[in-house]
Design a protein around this motif. Structure first.
Motif, PDB file in Angstrom:
ATOM      1  N   THR A  98      69.924 119.000  88.983  1.00 56.19           N
ATOM      2  CA  THR A  98      69.572 119.520  88.018  1.00 56.19           C
ATOM      3  C   THR A  98      70.587 120.371  87.554  1.00 56.19           C
ATOM      4  N   ASP A  99      71.171 120.083  85.464  1.00 54.51           N
ATOM      5  CA  ASP A  99      71.704 121.136  85.206  1.00 54.51           C
ATOM      6  C   ASP A  99      71.721 122.554  85.877  1.00 54.51           C
ATOM      7  N   GLU A 101      74.145 127.214  85.608  1.00 57.53           N
ATOM      8  CA  GLU A 101      75.356 127.465  85.419  1.00 57.53           C
ATOM      9  C   GLU A 101      76.099 128.804  86.251  1.00 57.53           C
ATOM     10  N   GLU A 106      78.023 125.709  81.759  1.00 55.97           N
ATOM     11  CA  GLU A 106      77.331 125.011  82.493  1.00 55.97           C
ATOM     12  C   GLU A 106      77.577 123.575  83.454  1.00 55.97           C
ATOM     13  N   LYS A 108      76.634 120.269  85.107  1.00 58.65           N
ATOM     14  CA  LYS A 108      75.601 119.144  84.504  1.00 58.65           C
ATOM     15  C   LYS A 108      75.403 118.816  86.142  1.00 58.65           C
ATOM     16  N   ALA A 109      74.258 117.958  85.816  1.00 58.57           N
ATOM     17  CA  ALA A 109      74.120 118.000  87.148  1.00 58.57           C
ATOM     18  C   ALA A 109      74.607 116.379  87.533  1.00 58.57           C
ATOM     19  N   GLY A 110      74.889 116.137  89.340  1.00 60.93           N
ATOM     20  CA  GLY A 110      76.141 115.376  89.476  1.00 60.93           C
ATOM     21  C   GLY A 110      76.601 116.336  90.357  1.00 60.93           C
ATOM     22  N   TYR A 112      80.362 117.175  92.678  1.00 56.67           N
ATOM     23  CA  TYR A 112      81.596 118.172  92.036  1.00 56.67           C
ATOM     24  C   TYR A 112      82.254 118.261  93.487  1.00 56.67           C
ATOM     25  N   SER A 129      85.884 117.205  88.708  1.00 53.85           N
ATOM     26  CA  SER A 129      84.874 115.865  88.553  1.00 53.85           C
ATOM     27  C   SER A 129      84.941 114.508  89.768  1.00 53.85           C
ATOM     28  N   LYS A 192      68.921 126.152  85.096  1.00 58.71           N
ATOM     29  CA  LYS A 192      69.079 125.365  83.132  1.00 58.71           C
ATOM     30  C   LYS A 192      67.555 125.297  83.168  1.00 58.71           C
TER      31      LYS A 192
END
Length: 192
Positions: A98-99, A101, A106, A108-110, A112, A129, A192
């Motif tokens: 989920t996104d 903060e 922000e 983003k979902a992902g 890293y 990334s 978020k």
């Protein structure tokens, strides 16, 4: 008598031939553990993870946990002002479904890469990334998604192995902590 000698020779040849054809199986090797009384070696930087669900966000941190082992870590083994993969071996990574903060930015979902640049006074926290890399071998600042500074907390007691925790503060807020040696870094975030 020569008949007995002939029979003896034939019998001897048969015996030699049958011995040559007989295949012997190699003796199974005993394991080293069986021959020594020493316990198996402990992994120096075990692979581990931290996970938590905060609100509707599932957050996962994957890392290898090096030990202090009587070494000076920050400003010693890990030089100040240098990018560190925030773990051992492969780069530490963080994943959120989920996104969220972090530091007012922000994420983003992902998934890293999680890197830091430690100094005595403040640390730079980096979410990059490129999450799938050995150490910081392929780290490139141009792939940074979020970068911010935070003040480390110096503890009185020693934390032998690097440890990450994700703490739920409320249904919309949490904290990621990194603790190792006598240093602790707390990173607040919002769902978020």
């Amino acid at each position: 008598m020569s008949r007995y000698i002939s029979i003896s020779i034939v019998f001897g040849l048969l015996l030699i031939t049958s011995c040559k054809e007989k295949k012997t199986e190699p003796m199974p090797e005993q394991s080293k553990e069986a021959t020594t009384d020493q316990p198996p070696k402990k992994e120096l930087s075990p692979h581990t993870s931290a996970m938590a669900t905060i609100g509707n966000a599932h957050i996962h941190i994957d890392y290898s946990s090096p030990g202090v082992r009587d070494r000076m870590i920050f400003g010693g083994l890990l030089a100040y002002d240098q990018v560190w993969q925030a773990g051992a071996h492969m780069a530490t990574w963080i994943e959120t479904d989920t996104d969220i903060e972090i530091d007012g930015k922000e994420l983003k979902a992902g998934k890293y890469g999680f890197f830091t640049i430690p100094t005595k006074e403040e640390w730079t926290i980096i979410l990059n990334s490129n999450w799938n890399q050995h150490g910081k071998d392929e780290y490139d600042e141009k792939d940074d998604v979020i970068r911010f500074k935070i003040t480390p907390i110096i503890a009185d007691s020693l934390k032998e192995h690097l440890e990450y925790n994700i703490k739920k503060i409320s249904d919309t807020e949490g904290e990621i902590t990194l603790a190792w040696e006598k240093v602790k870094v707390v990173i607040p975030f919002k769902v978020k």
